[in-house]
Design a protein around this motif. Structure first.
Motif, PDB file in Angstrom:
ATOM      1  N   ASP A   1       0.793  -1.228   0.000  1.00 57.70           N
ATOM      2  CA  ASP A   1       0.000   0.000   0.000  1.00 57.70           C
ATOM      3  C   ASP A   1       0.823   1.275   0.000  1.00 57.70           C
ATOM      4  O   ASP A   1       0.268   2.368  -0.070  1.00 57.70           O
ATOM      5  CB  ASP A   1      -0.958   0.002   1.193  1.00 57.70           C
ATOM      6  N   GLU A   2       2.141   1.161   0.024  1.00 63.21           N
ATOM      7  CA  GLU A   2       3.000   2.346  -0.012  1.00 63.21           C
ATOM      8  C   GLU A   2       3.603   2.588  -1.401  1.00 63.21           C
ATOM      9  O   GLU A   2       4.421   3.480  -1.561  1.00 63.21           O
ATOM     10  CB  GLU A   2       4.134   2.179   1.011  1.00 63.21           C
ATOM     11  N   ARG A   3       3.190   1.801  -2.393  1.00 68.41           N
ATOM     12  CA  ARG A   3       3.773   1.899  -3.733  1.00 68.41           C
ATOM     13  C   ARG A   3       2.703   2.161  -4.789  1.00 68.41           C
ATOM     14  O   ARG A   3       1.519   1.946  -4.548  1.00 68.41           O
ATOM     15  CB  ARG A   3       4.529   0.601  -4.074  1.00 68.41           C
ATOM     16  N   ASP A   4       3.164   2.546  -5.967  1.00 61.85           N
ATOM     17  CA  ASP A   4       2.205   2.826  -7.031  1.00 61.85           C
ATOM     18  C   ASP A   4       1.631   1.561  -7.655  1.00 61.85           C
ATOM     19  O   ASP A   4       0.731   1.632  -8.495  1.00 61.85           O
ATOM     20  CB  ASP A   4       2.824   3.719  -8.104  1.00 61.85           C
ATOM     21  N   THR A   5       2.146   0.398  -7.255  1.00 66.73           N
ATOM     22  CA  THR A   5       1.580  -0.871  -7.721  1.00 66.73           C
ATOM     23  C   THR A   5       0.358  -1.295  -6.907  1.00 66.73           C
ATOM     24  O   THR A   5      -0.308  -2.277  -7.262  1.00 66.73           O
ATOM     25  CB  THR A   5       2.630  -1.993  -7.621  1.00 66.73           C
ATOM     26  N   TYR A   6       0.058  -0.584  -5.849  1.00 64.15           N
ATOM     27  CA  TYR A   6      -1.048  -0.944  -4.961  1.00 64.15           C
ATOM     28  C   TYR A   6      -2.380  -0.874  -5.692  1.00 64.15           C
ATOM     29  O   TYR A   6      -2.667   0.101  -6.389  1.00 64.15           O
ATOM     30  CB  TYR A   6      -1.069   0.005  -3.759  1.00 64.15           C
ATOM     31  N   ARG A   7      -3.170  -1.938  -5.532  1.00 65.82           N
ATOM     32  CA  ARG A   7      -4.515  -1.987  -6.110  1.00 65.82           C
ATOM     33  C   ARG A   7      -5.486  -2.318  -4.979  1.00 65.82           C
ATOM     34  O   ARG A   7      -5.578  -3.476  -4.543  1.00 65.82           O
ATOM     35  CB  ARG A   7      -4.591  -3.044  -7.222  1.00 65.82           C
ATOM     36  N   PRO A   8      -6.203  -1.327  -4.475  1.00 65.38           N
ATOM     37  CA  PRO A   8      -7.031  -1.514  -3.281  1.00 65.38           C
ATOM     38  C   PRO A   8      -8.032  -2.663  -3.374  1.00 65.38           C
ATOM     39  O   PRO A   8      -8.180  -3.436  -2.425  1.00 65.38           O
ATOM     40  CB  PRO A   8      -7.740  -0.166  -3.130  1.00 65.38           C
ATOM     41  N   ALA A   9      -8.742  -2.792  -4.491  1.00 69.43           N
ATOM     42  CA  ALA A   9      -9.770  -3.838  -4.592  1.00 69.43           C
ATOM     43  C   ALA A   9      -9.147  -5.223  -4.545  1.00 69.43           C
ATOM     44  O   ALA A   9      -9.622  -6.117  -3.824  1.00 69.43           O
ATOM     45  CB  ALA A   9     -10.584  -3.657  -5.871  1.00 69.43           C
ATOM     46  N   ALA A  10      -8.075  -5.416  -5.313  1.00 63.35           N
ATOM     47  CA  ALA A  10      -7.397  -6.717  -5.304  1.00 63.35           C
ATOM     48  C   ALA A  10      -6.782  -6.993  -3.945  1.00 63.35           C
ATOM     49  O   ALA A  10      -6.836  -8.119  -3.436  1.00 63.35           O
ATOM     50  CB  ALA A  10      -6.330  -6.755  -6.398  1.00 63.35           C
ATOM     51  N   ALA A  11      -6.203  -5.966  -3.333  1.00 65.39           N
ATOM     52  CA  ALA A  11      -5.582  -6.140  -2.011  1.00 65.39           C
ATOM     53  C   ALA A  11      -6.615  -6.522  -0.966  1.00 65.39           C
ATOM     54  O   ALA A  11      -6.378  -7.403  -0.121  1.00 65.39           O
ATOM     55  CB  ALA A  11      -4.862  -4.859  -1.606  1.00 65.39           C
ATOM     56  N   GLU A  12      -7.765  -5.873  -1.008  1.00 67.35           N
ATOM     57  CA  GLU A  12      -8.817  -6.184  -0.040  1.00 67.35           C
ATOM     58  C   GLU A  12      -9.273  -7.638  -0.171  1.00 67.35           C
ATOM     59  O   GLU A  12      -9.423  -8.354   0.822  1.00 67.35           O
ATOM     60  CB  GLU A  12     -10.003  -5.242  -0.230  1.00 67.35           C
ATOM     61  N   ASP A  13      -9.471  -8.064  -1.408  1.00 65.52           N
ATOM     62  CA  ASP A  13      -9.899  -9.445  -1.618  1.00 65.52           C
ATOM     63  C   ASP A  13      -8.799 -10.423  -1.208  1.00 65.52           C
ATOM     64  O   ASP A  13      -9.069 -11.464  -0.588  1.00 65.52           O
ATOM     65  CB  ASP A  13     -10.256  -9.674  -3.087  1.00 65.52           C
ATOM     66  N   ALA A  14      -7.548 -10.099  -1.538  1.00 65.30           N
ATOM     67  CA  ALA A  14      -6.433 -10.975  -1.177  1.00 65.30           C
ATOM     68  C   ALA A  14      -6.305 -11.109   0.326  1.00 65.30           C
ATOM     69  O   ALA A  14      -6.114 -12.226   0.852  1.00 65.30           O
ATOM     70  CB  ALA A  14      -5.136 -10.436  -1.781  1.00 65.30           C
ATOM     71  N   TRP A  15      -6.435 -10.006   1.051  1.00 64.29           N
ATOM     72  CA  TRP A  15      -6.336 -10.082   2.515  1.00 64.29           C
ATOM     73  C   TRP A  15      -7.493 -10.893   3.094  1.00 64.29           C
ATOM     74  O   TRP A  15      -7.322 -11.633   4.063  1.00 64.29           O
ATOM     75  CB  TRP A  15      -6.290  -8.680   3.117  1.00 64.29           C
ATOM     76  N   ARG A  16      -8.670 -10.765   2.498  1.00 66.13           N
ATOM     77  CA  ARG A  16      -9.803 -11.567   2.958  1.00 66.13           C
ATOM     78  C   ARG A  16      -9.498 -13.054   2.800  1.00 66.13           C
ATOM     79  O   ARG A  16      -9.766 -13.864   3.692  1.00 66.13           O
ATOM     80  CB  ARG A  16     -11.058 -11.187   2.175  1.00 66.13           C
ATOM     81  N   ARG A  17      -8.921 -13.411   1.662  1.00 68.44           N
ATOM     82  CA  ARG A  17      -8.591 -14.811   1.409  1.00 68.44           C
ATOM     83  C   ARG A  17      -7.456 -15.295   2.322  1.00 68.44           C
ATOM     84  O   ARG A  17      -7.505 -16.428   2.830  1.00 68.44           O
ATOM     85  CB  ARG A  17      -8.195 -14.995  -0.061  1.00 68.44           C
ATOM     86  N   ILE A  18      -6.450 -14.461   2.507  1.00 62.03           N
ATOM     87  CA  ILE A  18      -5.336 -14.842   3.393  1.00 62.03           C
ATOM     88  C   ILE A  18      -5.833 -15.063   4.797  1.00 62.03           C
ATOM     89  O   ILE A  18      -5.459 -16.031   5.472  1.00 62.03           O
ATOM     90  CB  ILE A  18      -4.234 -13.766   3.347  1.00 62.03           C
ATOM     91  N   ALA A  19      -6.692 -14.148   5.267  1.00 62.74           N
ATOM     92  CA  ALA A  19      -7.232 -14.268   6.625  1.00 62.74           C
ATOM     93  C   ALA A  19      -8.021 -15.557   6.794  1.00 62.74           C
ATOM     94  O   ALA A  19      -7.869 -16.284   7.785  1.00 62.74           O
ATOM     95  CB  ALA A  19      -8.110 -13.058   6.948  1.00 62.74           C
ATOM     96  N   ALA A  20      -8.876 -15.871   5.814  1.00 59.55           N
ATOM     97  CA  ALA A  20      -9.673 -17.097   5.906  1.00 59.55           C
ATOM     98  C   ALA A  20      -8.801 -18.336   5.815  1.00 59.55           C
ATOM     99  O   ALA A  20      -9.032 -19.338   6.497  1.00 59.55           O
ATOM    100  CB  ALA A  20     -10.724 -17.116   4.789  1.00 59.55           C
ATOM    101  N   PHE A  21      -7.769 -18.263   4.984  1.00 62.56           N
ATOM    102  CA  PHE A  21      -6.889 -19.405   4.755  1.00 62.56           C
ATOM    103  C   PHE A  21      -6.046 -19.729   5.971  1.00 62.56           C
ATOM    104  O   PHE A  21      -5.830 -20.903   6.311  1.00 62.56           O
ATOM    105  CB  PHE A  21      -5.997 -19.092   3.552  1.00 62.56           C
ATOM    106  N   LEU A  22      -5.553 -18.688   6.642  1.00 61.02           N
ATOM    107  CA  LEU A  22      -4.651 -18.882   7.781  1.00 61.02           C
ATOM    108  C   LEU A  22      -5.364 -18.756   9.120  1.00 61.02           C
ATOM    109  O   LEU A  22      -4.722 -18.874  10.172  1.00 61.02           O
ATOM    110  CB  LEU A  22      -3.508 -17.860   7.727  1.00 61.02           C
ATOM    111  N   ALA A  23      -6.663 -18.509   9.103  1.00 60.39           N
ATOM    112  CA  ALA A  23      -7.406 -18.263  10.353  1.00 60.39           C
ATOM    113  C   ALA A  23      -7.233 -19.424  11.320  1.00 60.39           C
ATOM    114  O   ALA A  23      -7.166 -20.585  10.907  1.00 60.39           O
ATOM    115  CB  ALA A  23      -8.887 -18.075  10.044  1.00 60.39           C
ATOM    116  N   PRO A  24      -7.173 -19.100  12.617  1.00 54.69           N
ATOM    117  CA  PRO A  24      -7.090 -20.154  13.622  1.00 54.69           C
ATOM    118  C   PRO A  24      -8.230 -21.157  13.472  1.00 54.69           C
ATOM    119  O   PRO A  24      -9.380 -20.779  13.286  1.00 54.69           O
ATOM    120  CB  PRO A  24      -7.198 -19.395  14.945  1.00 54.69           C
ATOM    121  N   ARG A  25      -7.868 -22.425  13.505  1.00 57.59           N
ATOM    122  CA  ARG A  25      -8.859 -23.489  13.404  1.00 57.59           C
ATOM    123  C   ARG A  25      -9.018 -24.165  14.755  1.00 57.59           C
ATOM    124  O   ARG A  25      -8.049 -24.315  15.490  1.00 57.59           O
ATOM    125  CB  ARG A  25      -8.438 -24.519  12.351  1.00 57.59           C
ATOM    126  N   ALA A  26     -10.237 -24.563  15.074  1.00 55.58           N
ATOM    127  CA  ALA A  26     -10.502 -25.216  16.348  1.00 55.58           C
ATOM    128  C   ALA A  26      -9.795 -26.552  16.424  1.00 55.58           C
ATOM    129  O   ALA A  26      -9.601 -27.217  15.415  1.00 55.58           O
ATOM    130  CB  ALA A  26     -11.993 -25.407  16.522  1.00 55.58           C
TER     131      ALA A  26
END
Length: 271
Positions: free
Chosen positions: A246-271
């Motif tokens: 997010d500090e560079r001109d390559t930043y794409r907010p929509a793609a970044a938001e979706d990617a972080w959502r996927r990363i969070a779900a993928f690595l989220a703590p599992r019971a």
């Protein structure tokens, strides 16, 4: 990496501003690596409280342990993970923190050229050994890597036991002669991920990526499928390399938001 005095001295607590993020304790520890002349510095970010939490190893970009990659680790900690960032350059340029410009990329490529599978493997094994002995971690660690870090994470999945790997625009997986794609392309080791059993892979890249190219992405899909590795491959149309930064001109907010959502779900703590 038990909760050592150095971490307690350096720790700082702050409230993350992103939705759903919790207070994060930040610090660093030194990890001895067999065969290395000096201990390897490891940045640590964890949720406030006693834990235990699932651990995630963060692979940095070619620029080293920068303020940006520390913020990435902080964000992962805010999701409920104990995040550690090993300094994989500790043998040749300890503490290196470069800039995302021509000079920084030239220096980064120089340092990448000094990495070896044997030494990175030793670093990973030392970090995982210390994580296993921490009282505030639980379960098998995962790894999230960005650009060069995604390349390192792919190698890690072939070398050490991991629950999951999030490889975000990883470069040079199919290109012999760069980073850990020596002597042969790292992608050729993909069957070893399946041999370790149970490691899941999330691969994220932009369709306009000049490092994690569309050709590489196609080969990644084929290799993961043929090896029987549980995986998800996501490609963002019209998106360049480094779209999460997010500090560079390559930043794409929509793609970044979706990617972080996927990363969070993928690595989220599992019971």
């Amino acid at each position: 990496m038990e909760q050592e005095a150095v971490m307690q001295q350096d720790a700082a607590v702050r409230q993350e501003t992103a939705a759903g993020q919790g207070a994060v304790v930040r610090g660093s520890v030194a990890v001895a690596v067999p065969g290395a002349a000096r201990p390897m510095a490891v940045y640590v970010a964890r949720p406030a409280g006693k834990g235990p939490w699932p651990a995630v190893v963060v692979g940095f970009e070619m620029f080293g342990v920068t303020p940006y990659i520390r913020r990435v680790a902080d964000r992962l900690a805010g999701l409920g993970l104990l995040a550690v960032v090993p300094d994989f350059y500790h043998r040749t340029a300890p503490g290196h923190s470069g800039t995302a410009d021509a000079e920084g990329r030239a220096r980064g490529l120089e340092l990448i050229g000094r990495l070896t599978r044997e030494e990175v493997g030793a670093d990973l094994e030392a970090v995982l050994d210390r994580l296993e002995r921490r009282p505030d971690t639980r379960g098998l660690p995962s790894m999230a890597g960005f650009s060069l870090g995604g390349h390192l994470a792919w190698f890690a999945a072939t070398r050490v036991p991991l629950a999951a790997v999030a490889a975000v625009y990883p470069g040079w997986l199919d290109t012999p002669g760069t980073a850990l794609s020596r002597p042969e392309a790292l992608l050729g080791l993909t069957p070893r991920i399946a041999d370790r059993g149970g490691c899941r892979v999330l691969y994220l890249a932009g369709a306009d990526d000049h490092v994690a190219t569309p050709e590489q992405t196609a080969r990644v899909r084929e290799r993961l499928a043929s090896a029987g590795v549980p995986h998800e491959v996501v490609v963002y149309p019209g998106t360049p390399h480094g779209f999460l930064a997010d500090e560079r001109d390559t930043y794409r907010p929509a793609a970044a938001e979706d990617a972080w959502r996927r990363i969070a779900a993928f690595l989220a703590p599992r019971a």
